[in-house]
Write an enzyme that holds these catalytic residues in place. Structure first.
Site, short mmCIF file in Angstrom:
data_model
loop_
_atom_site.label_atom_id
_atom_site.label_comp_id
_atom_site.label_asym_id
_atom_site.label_seq_id
_atom_site.Cartn_x
_atom_site.Cartn_y
_atom_site.Cartn_z
N TYR A 164 74.90 42.46 17.97
CA TYR A 164 74.12 42.29 16.75
C TYR A 164 73.02 41.28 17.00
O TYR A 164 73.24 40.25 17.64
CB TYR A 164 75.03 41.78 15.61
CG TYR A 164 74.27 41.48 14.34
CD1 TYR A 164 74.15 42.43 13.34
CD2 TYR A 164 73.67 40.23 14.15
CE1 TYR A 164 73.44 42.17 12.18
CE2 TYR A 164 72.95 39.96 12.98
CZ TYR A 164 72.84 40.93 12.01
OH TYR A 164 72.14 40.67 10.87
N GLU A 175 66.48 43.47 11.58
CA GLU A 175 67.90 43.47 11.93
C GLU A 175 68.17 44.61 12.92
O GLU A 175 67.80 45.75 12.64
CB GLU A 175 68.76 43.66 10.68
CG GLU A 175 70.25 43.59 10.97
CD GLU A 175 71.09 43.76 9.72
OE1 GLU A 175 70.98 44.82 9.07
OE2 GLU A 175 71.88 42.85 9.41
#
Ligand code: ADP
Ligand code: MG
Length: 398
Positions: free
Chosen positions: A119, A207
Protein backbone atom coordinates in the site's frame (compact mmCIF):
# COMPACT_ATOMS: atom_id res chain seq x y z
CA UNK A 1 -12.49 16.34 -7.99
CA UNK A 2 -11.98 12.63 -8.50
CA UNK A 3 -11.09 10.76 -11.67
CA UNK A 4 -11.26 7.14 -12.81
CA UNK A 5 -8.58 4.54 -12.23
CA UNK A 6 -7.57 4.36 -15.91
CA UNK A 7 -7.22 8.14 -16.12
CA UNK A 8 -5.13 8.28 -12.96
CA UNK A 9 -2.88 5.50 -14.22
CA UNK A 10 -2.35 7.27 -17.53
CA UNK A 11 -1.32 10.40 -15.61
CA UNK A 12 1.08 8.45 -13.38
CA UNK A 13 2.61 6.73 -16.41
CA UNK A 14 3.61 10.16 -17.75
CA UNK A 15 5.83 10.51 -14.68
CA UNK A 16 7.54 7.22 -15.46
CA UNK A 17 5.56 5.06 -13.03
CA UNK A 18 5.03 1.47 -14.17
CA UNK A 19 1.46 0.30 -14.80
CA UNK A 20 0.14 -2.79 -16.57
CA UNK A 21 -0.93 -2.13 -20.15
CA UNK A 22 -4.60 -1.22 -20.38
CA UNK A 23 -7.30 0.30 -22.56
CA UNK A 24 -10.61 1.91 -21.51
CA UNK A 25 -13.85 0.67 -23.09
CA UNK A 26 -17.39 2.06 -23.17
CA UNK A 27 -19.11 -0.95 -24.77
CA UNK A 28 -18.83 -4.74 -24.88
CA UNK A 29 -17.44 -4.56 -28.42
CA UNK A 30 -14.83 -2.02 -27.34
CA UNK A 31 -13.88 -4.24 -24.39
CA UNK A 32 -13.20 -7.21 -26.70
CA UNK A 33 -11.35 -4.95 -29.12
CA UNK A 34 -9.23 -3.61 -26.23
CA UNK A 35 -8.35 -7.14 -25.10
CA UNK A 36 -7.22 -7.99 -28.64
CA UNK A 37 -4.66 -5.17 -28.42
CA UNK A 38 -3.20 -6.62 -25.21
CA UNK A 39 -0.68 -9.45 -25.14
CA UNK A 40 -2.85 -11.86 -23.06
CA UNK A 41 -3.42 -14.63 -22.20
CA UNK A 42 -4.57 -13.18 -18.87
CA UNK A 43 -6.79 -10.08 -18.82
CA UNK A 44 -8.44 -8.12 -16.04
CA UNK A 45 -11.84 -6.53 -16.66
CA UNK A 46 -12.26 -3.60 -14.27
CA UNK A 47 -15.41 -1.58 -13.61
CA UNK A 48 -14.63 2.11 -13.61
CA UNK A 49 -16.55 3.98 -10.91
CA UNK A 50 -15.40 6.64 -8.47
CA UNK A 51 -15.35 4.23 -5.54
CA UNK A 52 -13.08 1.53 -4.19
CA UNK A 53 -13.78 -2.01 -3.04
CA UNK A 54 -14.88 -2.98 -6.55
CA UNK A 55 -13.28 -6.40 -6.46
CA UNK A 56 -15.37 -7.46 -3.47
CA UNK A 57 -18.45 -5.56 -4.68
CA UNK A 58 -21.69 -7.08 -6.00
CA UNK A 59 -23.93 -6.18 -8.91
CA UNK A 60 -27.56 -5.49 -8.04
CA UNK A 61 -28.85 -6.99 -11.28
CA UNK A 62 -26.84 -10.22 -11.08
CA UNK A 63 -27.64 -13.39 -9.15
CA UNK A 64 -26.30 -13.51 -5.57
CA UNK A 65 -22.84 -15.07 -5.52
CA UNK A 66 -21.88 -13.63 -8.90
CA UNK A 67 -18.38 -12.22 -9.24
CA UNK A 68 -17.50 -8.61 -8.40
CA UNK A 69 -16.45 -5.52 -10.32
CA UNK A 70 -12.83 -6.58 -10.96
CA UNK A 71 -12.50 -9.94 -12.71
CA UNK A 72 -9.80 -12.02 -14.31
CA UNK A 73 -10.43 -13.36 -17.82
CA UNK A 74 -8.48 -16.07 -19.60
CA UNK A 75 -9.90 -15.55 -23.09
CA UNK A 76 -11.61 -12.98 -25.26
CA UNK A 77 -14.90 -14.84 -24.66
CA UNK A 78 -14.50 -14.38 -20.92
CA UNK A 79 -13.69 -10.69 -21.40
CA UNK A 80 -16.91 -10.39 -23.39
CA UNK A 81 -18.98 -12.20 -20.76
CA UNK A 82 -17.59 -10.07 -17.91
CA UNK A 83 -18.12 -6.86 -19.88
CA UNK A 84 -21.77 -7.86 -20.48
CA UNK A 85 -22.21 -8.52 -16.75
CA UNK A 86 -20.78 -5.14 -15.76
CA UNK A 87 -21.76 -2.49 -18.29
CA UNK A 88 -24.99 -0.70 -17.43
CA UNK A 89 -25.35 -2.58 -14.16
CA UNK A 90 -25.13 -1.19 -10.66
CA UNK A 91 -22.10 -2.04 -8.58
CA UNK A 92 -22.46 -1.87 -4.81
CA UNK A 93 -19.23 -1.70 -2.78
CA UNK A 94 -18.40 -0.69 0.78
CA UNK A 95 -17.70 2.79 -0.56
CA UNK A 96 -20.77 3.38 -2.76
CA UNK A 97 -23.52 3.08 -0.15
CA UNK A 98 -26.59 0.90 -0.77
CA UNK A 99 -27.59 2.78 -3.91
CA UNK A 100 -24.42 1.63 -5.69
CA UNK A 101 -23.06 3.15 -8.86
CA UNK A 102 -23.85 2.36 -12.46
CA UNK A 103 -20.87 1.08 -14.44
CA UNK A 104 -20.57 2.97 -17.71
CA UNK A 105 -16.89 2.41 -18.45
CA UNK A 106 -14.52 -0.50 -18.22
CA UNK A 107 -10.76 -0.76 -18.14
CA UNK A 108 -9.31 -3.84 -19.77
CA UNK A 109 -5.78 -4.47 -18.53
CA UNK A 110 -3.03 -6.96 -18.71
CA UNK A 111 -3.28 -9.59 -15.98
CA UNK A 112 -0.01 -9.76 -14.08
CA UNK A 113 1.50 -12.37 -11.81
CA UNK A 114 1.48 -10.78 -8.36
CA UNK A 115 4.31 -11.64 -5.95
CA UNK A 116 3.27 -9.40 -3.07
CA UNK A 117 0.88 -6.49 -2.64
CA UNK A 118 1.78 -3.22 -0.88
CA UNK A 119 0.00 0.00 0.00
CA UNK A 120 1.26 3.48 -0.83
CA UNK A 121 -0.48 6.84 -0.70
CA UNK A 122 0.29 10.51 -0.60
CA UNK A 123 -1.89 13.30 0.74
CA UNK A 124 -1.87 16.83 2.06
CA UNK A 125 -1.50 16.65 5.83
CA UNK A 126 -3.18 19.77 7.16
CA UNK A 127 -1.94 19.17 10.70
CA UNK A 128 1.73 19.38 9.72
CA UNK A 129 1.27 21.58 6.65
CA UNK A 130 3.28 19.00 4.73
CA UNK A 131 2.80 16.16 2.33
CA UNK A 132 2.43 12.80 4.01
CA UNK A 133 3.43 9.58 2.31
CA UNK A 134 1.83 6.52 3.86
CA UNK A 135 3.22 3.09 3.14
CA UNK A 136 2.40 -0.40 4.32
CA UNK A 137 3.42 -3.96 3.63
CA UNK A 138 -0.28 -4.86 3.93
CA UNK A 139 -1.55 -4.02 0.46
CA UNK A 140 -4.70 -5.00 -1.37
CA UNK A 141 -6.90 -4.74 1.70
CA UNK A 142 -8.67 -1.87 3.42
CA UNK A 143 -6.01 0.41 4.90
CA UNK A 144 -8.50 1.53 7.55
CA UNK A 145 -8.53 -2.03 8.93
CA UNK A 146 -4.73 -2.20 8.88
CA UNK A 147 -4.55 1.14 10.72
CA UNK A 148 -7.01 -0.14 13.30
CA UNK A 149 -5.69 -3.67 13.86
CA UNK A 150 -1.96 -3.38 13.18
CA UNK A 151 -0.93 0.29 13.20
CA UNK A 152 2.74 -0.70 13.50
CA UNK A 153 2.54 -1.96 9.90
CA UNK A 154 1.96 1.57 8.60
CA UNK A 155 4.85 3.95 7.98
CA UNK A 156 4.19 7.68 7.63
CA UNK A 157 6.85 9.83 6.02
CA UNK A 158 6.35 13.59 5.93
CA UNK A 159 7.86 15.70 3.21
CA UNK A 160 8.35 19.43 3.60
CA UNK A 161 7.28 20.95 0.28
CA UNK A 162 9.80 23.76 0.72
CA UNK A 163 12.56 21.15 0.74
CA UNK A 164 11.05 18.66 -1.69
CA UNK A 165 11.53 14.91 -1.92
CA UNK A 166 14.99 14.00 -0.62
CA UNK A 167 16.88 10.71 -0.96
CA UNK A 168 16.26 9.95 2.73
CA UNK A 169 12.51 10.03 2.09
CA UNK A 170 13.01 7.38 -0.56
CA UNK A 171 15.07 5.24 1.82
CA UNK A 172 12.43 5.61 4.54
CA UNK A 173 9.81 4.45 2.05
CA UNK A 174 11.82 1.38 1.04
CA UNK A 175 12.39 0.61 4.71
CA UNK A 176 8.68 1.02 5.51
CA UNK A 177 7.85 -1.44 2.74
CA UNK A 178 10.59 -3.79 4.01
CA UNK A 179 12.18 -3.92 0.57
CA UNK A 180 15.80 -4.85 -0.14
CA UNK A 181 18.19 -4.65 -3.07
CA UNK A 182 16.76 -3.72 -6.43
CA UNK A 183 13.18 -3.49 -5.16
CA UNK A 184 14.30 -0.96 -2.53
CA UNK A 185 15.91 1.10 -5.30
CA UNK A 186 12.71 0.93 -7.33
CA UNK A 187 10.70 2.13 -4.32
CA UNK A 188 13.02 5.13 -3.92
CA UNK A 189 12.55 6.09 -7.55
CA UNK A 190 8.80 5.50 -7.33
CA UNK A 191 8.48 7.72 -4.23
CA UNK A 192 10.15 10.60 -6.08
CA UNK A 193 8.02 10.09 -9.20
CA UNK A 194 4.86 10.00 -7.13
CA UNK A 195 5.86 13.18 -5.31
CA UNK A 196 6.61 14.92 -8.61
CA UNK A 197 3.19 13.90 -9.96
CA UNK A 198 1.47 14.96 -6.74
CA UNK A 199 2.96 18.45 -6.78
CA UNK A 200 2.84 19.04 -10.54
CA UNK A 201 -0.85 18.06 -10.75
CA UNK A 202 -1.95 19.81 -7.53
CA UNK A 203 -3.32 16.60 -6.09
CA UNK A 204 -5.18 16.32 -2.82
CA UNK A 205 -4.56 12.58 -2.65
CA UNK A 206 -3.03 9.72 -4.60
CA UNK A 207 -3.68 6.24 -3.28
CA UNK A 208 -2.08 3.15 -4.75
CA UNK A 209 -3.64 -0.06 -3.49
CA UNK A 210 -2.23 -2.40 -4.40
CA UNK A 211 1.25 -1.52 -5.44
CA UNK A 212 2.46 -4.94 -6.51
CA UNK A 213 5.73 -6.71 -7.02
CA UNK A 214 5.40 -8.55 -10.33
CA UNK A 215 8.39 -10.53 -11.60
CA UNK A 216 10.81 -8.31 -9.68
CA UNK A 217 9.14 -5.11 -10.79
CA UNK A 218 7.01 -2.69 -8.72
CA UNK A 219 3.80 -1.85 -10.53
CA UNK A 220 0.71 0.19 -9.77
CA UNK A 221 -2.30 -2.14 -10.10
CA UNK A 222 -4.93 0.19 -8.73
CA UNK A 223 -4.95 3.89 -8.00
CA UNK A 224 -7.28 6.64 -6.92
CA UNK A 225 -6.47 10.27 -7.46
CA UNK A 226 -8.21 13.43 -6.31
CA UNK A 227 -7.36 17.04 -6.98
CA UNK A 228 -7.46 20.33 -5.15
CA UNK A 229 -10.48 22.00 -6.80
CA UNK A 230 -9.04 25.44 -6.16
CA UNK A 231 -6.08 24.63 -8.39
CA UNK A 232 -8.01 22.97 -11.22
CA UNK A 233 -7.97 26.14 -13.29
CA UNK A 234 -4.26 25.51 -13.77
CA UNK A 235 -4.92 22.08 -15.25
CA UNK A 236 -7.41 22.13 -18.12
CA UNK A 237 -6.17 18.67 -19.14
CA UNK A 238 -7.12 17.31 -15.72
CA UNK A 239 -10.43 19.19 -15.72
CA UNK A 240 -11.26 17.45 -19.02
CA UNK A 241 -11.19 14.12 -17.15
CA UNK A 242 -14.18 15.07 -15.01
CA UNK A 243 -16.97 12.49 -15.30
CA UNK A 244 -20.18 14.22 -14.32
CA UNK A 245 -22.16 10.97 -14.27
CA UNK A 246 -20.23 10.15 -11.08
CA UNK A 247 -21.34 13.31 -9.29
CA UNK A 248 -24.53 14.47 -7.57
CA UNK A 249 -26.72 16.10 -10.30
CA UNK A 250 -27.77 18.94 -7.97
CA UNK A 251 -24.15 19.76 -7.18
CA UNK A 252 -23.27 19.82 -10.90
CA UNK A 253 -26.20 22.14 -11.63
CA UNK A 254 -25.05 24.39 -8.78
CA UNK A 255 -21.48 24.55 -10.03
CA UNK A 256 -22.78 25.79 -13.43
CA UNK A 257 -24.03 28.90 -11.67
CA UNK A 258 -20.95 29.13 -9.48
CA UNK A 259 -23.01 28.25 -6.39
CA UNK A 260 -21.37 26.26 -3.62
CA UNK A 261 -24.04 23.63 -2.85
CA UNK A 262 -23.79 20.53 -0.71
CA UNK A 263 -26.81 18.34 -0.06
CA UNK A 264 -27.53 17.46 3.58
CA UNK A 265 -30.17 15.35 5.31
CA UNK A 266 -32.49 17.92 6.93
CA UNK A 267 -35.72 19.63 5.80
CA UNK A 268 -34.89 23.34 5.78
CA UNK A 269 -33.35 24.63 2.57
CA UNK A 270 -30.83 27.42 3.10
CA UNK A 271 -29.78 30.17 0.73
CA UNK A 272 -27.01 32.33 2.13
CA UNK A 273 -24.20 34.52 0.85
CA UNK A 274 -20.78 33.75 2.26
CA UNK A 275 -19.56 30.42 3.59
CA UNK A 276 -19.20 31.69 7.17
CA UNK A 277 -22.73 33.03 7.24
CA UNK A 278 -23.96 29.78 5.68
CA UNK A 279 -22.29 27.77 8.46
CA UNK A 280 -23.77 30.06 11.13
CA UNK A 281 -27.21 29.70 9.53
CA UNK A 282 -26.97 25.93 9.59
CA UNK A 283 -25.88 26.03 13.23
CA UNK A 284 -28.75 28.19 14.32
CA UNK A 285 -31.32 26.03 12.52
CA UNK A 286 -29.95 23.07 14.48
CA UNK A 287 -30.03 25.09 17.68
CA UNK A 288 -33.74 25.60 17.09
CA UNK A 289 -34.34 21.88 16.72
CA UNK A 290 -34.47 21.29 12.95
CA UNK A 291 -31.83 20.32 10.40
CA UNK A 292 -30.57 22.07 7.26
CA UNK A 293 -31.34 20.35 3.93
CA UNK A 294 -28.25 21.81 2.33
CA UNK A 295 -25.33 24.15 2.50
CA UNK A 296 -25.65 26.80 -0.19
CA UNK A 297 -23.43 29.80 -0.65
CA UNK A 298 -24.67 32.03 -3.50
CA UNK A 299 -21.50 34.09 -3.25
CA UNK A 300 -20.90 37.82 -3.13
CA UNK A 301 -22.36 38.75 -6.51
CA UNK A 302 -25.77 37.11 -6.11
CA UNK A 303 -28.09 38.30 -8.89
CA UNK A 304 -31.59 37.25 -9.97
CA UNK A 305 -30.31 34.49 -12.21
CA UNK A 306 -28.22 32.97 -9.42
CA UNK A 307 -31.00 33.31 -6.84
CA UNK A 308 -33.49 31.65 -9.22
CA UNK A 309 -31.08 28.80 -9.94
CA UNK A 310 -30.51 28.39 -6.21
CA UNK A 311 -34.27 28.23 -5.50
CA UNK A 312 -34.73 25.63 -8.21
CA UNK A 313 -31.91 23.47 -6.88
CA UNK A 314 -33.19 23.68 -3.30
CA UNK A 315 -36.78 22.88 -4.34
CA UNK A 316 -35.78 19.83 -6.38
CA UNK A 317 -35.00 18.14 -3.09
CA UNK A 318 -38.30 16.54 -1.96
CA UNK A 319 -37.15 16.64 1.67
CA UNK A 320 -37.27 20.47 1.71
CA UNK A 321 -40.27 21.69 3.73
CA UNK A 322 -39.25 25.34 4.03
CA UNK A 323 -36.56 27.77 2.88
CA UNK A 324 -34.54 30.24 4.89
CA UNK A 325 -32.84 33.00 2.93
CA UNK A 326 -30.17 34.81 4.89
CA UNK A 327 -28.39 37.49 2.89
CA UNK A 328 -26.04 40.22 3.93
CA UNK A 329 -26.13 43.06 1.40
CA UNK A 330 -22.54 44.17 1.39
CA UNK A 331 -21.34 44.15 -2.20
CA UNK A 332 -24.92 43.58 -3.38
CA UNK A 333 -27.60 45.96 -2.16
CA UNK A 334 -30.60 44.53 -0.28
CA UNK A 335 -33.18 46.02 -2.66
CA UNK A 336 -31.57 44.32 -5.64
CA UNK A 337 -31.49 41.04 -3.75
CA UNK A 338 -35.13 41.44 -2.69
CA UNK A 339 -36.14 41.98 -6.31
CA UNK A 340 -34.24 38.85 -7.23
CA UNK A 341 -35.94 36.83 -4.49
CA UNK A 342 -39.41 38.02 -5.50
CA UNK A 343 -38.83 37.37 -9.19
CA UNK A 344 -37.33 33.97 -8.49
CA UNK A 345 -40.11 32.99 -6.06
CA UNK A 346 -42.71 33.88 -8.73
CA UNK A 347 -40.84 32.02 -11.44
CA UNK A 348 -40.44 28.77 -9.52
CA UNK A 349 -44.00 28.87 -8.10
CA UNK A 350 -42.80 28.58 -4.55
CA UNK A 351 -44.68 25.81 -2.77
CA UNK A 352 -43.06 25.86 0.69
CA UNK A 353 -42.83 28.59 3.38
CA UNK A 354 -40.10 31.15 2.81
CA UNK A 355 -38.46 33.20 5.55
CA UNK A 356 -36.08 35.96 4.50
CA UNK A 357 -33.61 37.81 6.63
CA UNK A 358 -31.91 40.74 4.94
CA UNK A 359 -29.31 43.02 6.44
CA UNK A 360 -27.00 45.64 5.03
CA UNK A 361 -27.13 48.41 2.45
CA UNK A 362 -30.67 49.56 1.47
CA UNK A 363 -32.26 47.06 3.87
CA UNK A 364 -35.40 49.20 4.35
CA UNK A 365 -36.09 49.32 0.60
CA UNK A 366 -35.39 45.59 0.40
CA UNK A 367 -37.90 44.72 3.11
CA UNK A 368 -40.49 46.93 1.50
CA UNK A 369 -40.11 45.09 -1.81
CA UNK A 370 -40.67 41.77 -0.02
CA UNK A 371 -43.71 43.08 1.88
CA UNK A 372 -45.43 44.59 -1.13
CA UNK A 373 -44.72 41.62 -3.39
CA UNK A 374 -48.00 39.91 -2.61
CA UNK A 375 -46.08 36.70 -1.94
CA UNK A 376 -46.35 34.86 1.41
CA UNK A 377 -42.77 35.76 2.35
CA UNK A 378 -42.09 35.99 6.08
CA UNK A 379 -39.60 38.70 6.89
CA UNK A 380 -37.23 38.25 9.85
CA UNK A 381 -35.51 40.86 11.98
CA UNK A 382 -32.27 38.98 12.64
CA UNK A 383 -30.71 35.56 12.32
CA UNK A 384 -32.18 34.19 15.58
CA UNK A 385 -35.64 35.43 14.63
CA UNK A 386 -35.28 33.95 11.13
CA UNK A 387 -34.37 30.50 12.47
CA UNK A 388 -37.28 30.50 14.94
CA UNK A 389 -39.71 31.58 12.23
CA UNK A 390 -38.69 28.98 9.64
CA UNK A 391 -38.72 26.20 12.23
CA UNK A 392 -42.22 27.29 13.32
CA UNK A 393 -43.42 27.45 9.69
CA UNK A 394 -42.07 24.01 8.88
CA UNK A 395 -43.64 22.47 11.99
CA UNK A 396 -46.96 24.19 11.27
CA UNK A 397 -47.00 22.72 7.77
CA UNK A 398 -46.12 19.20 8.97
P1 ADP B 1 -10.62 -2.46 -5.85
O1 ADP B 1 -9.62 -1.94 -4.88
O2 ADP B 1 -11.62 -1.44 -6.25
O3 ADP B 1 -11.26 -3.74 -5.38
P2 ADP B 1 -8.35 -3.31 -7.51
O4 ADP B 1 -7.94 -2.74 -8.80
O5 ADP B 1 -7.47 -3.04 -6.34
O6 ADP B 1 -9.86 -2.84 -7.22
O7 ADP B 1 -8.51 -4.86 -7.75
C1 ADP B 1 -8.73 -5.80 -6.72
C2 ADP B 1 -7.66 -6.86 -6.76
O8 ADP B 1 -7.59 -7.42 -8.05
C3 ADP B 1 -6.27 -6.34 -6.47
O9 ADP B 1 -5.99 -6.28 -5.08
C4 ADP B 1 -5.40 -7.35 -7.18
O10 ADP B 1 -5.17 -8.46 -6.35
C5 ADP B 1 -6.24 -7.78 -8.36
N1 ADP B 1 -5.79 -7.11 -9.58
C6 ADP B 1 -6.05 -5.85 -9.96
N2 ADP B 1 -5.45 -5.54 -11.11
C7 ADP B 1 -4.77 -6.64 -11.50
C8 ADP B 1 -3.93 -6.99 -12.62
N3 ADP B 1 -3.68 -6.11 -13.60
N4 ADP B 1 -3.43 -8.24 -12.68
C9 ADP B 1 -3.68 -9.13 -11.70
N5 ADP B 1 -4.44 -8.88 -10.63
C10 ADP B 1 -5.00 -7.66 -10.51
MG1 MG C 1 -7.67 -1.44 -4.90
Amino acid sequence: MNIHEYQAKELLAKFGIAIPKGIAAMSVAEAVEAAKQLPGPLYVVKSQIHAGGRGKGTFKELAPGSKGGVRLAKSLEEVEAHAKDMLGNTLVTIQTGDAGKQVNRLYITDGVDIGKEYYLSMLVDRATGRIAMIASTEGGMSIEDVAHDTPEKIATITIDPAQGFMPHHGRALAFGLKLKGDLAKQAQVLGKQLYDAFVALDCAMIEINPLAECDGKLMVLDTKMSFDSNALYRHPDVMALRDETEEDPAEIEASKYDLAYIKLDGNIGCMVNGAGLAMATMDIIKLNGEFPANFLDVGGGANKEKVTAAFKIILKDPAVKGILVNIFGGIMKCDIIAEGIVAAAKEVNLSVPLVVRLEGTNVAQGKEILETSGLPIVSAADLGDAAKKIVAEVRKAA
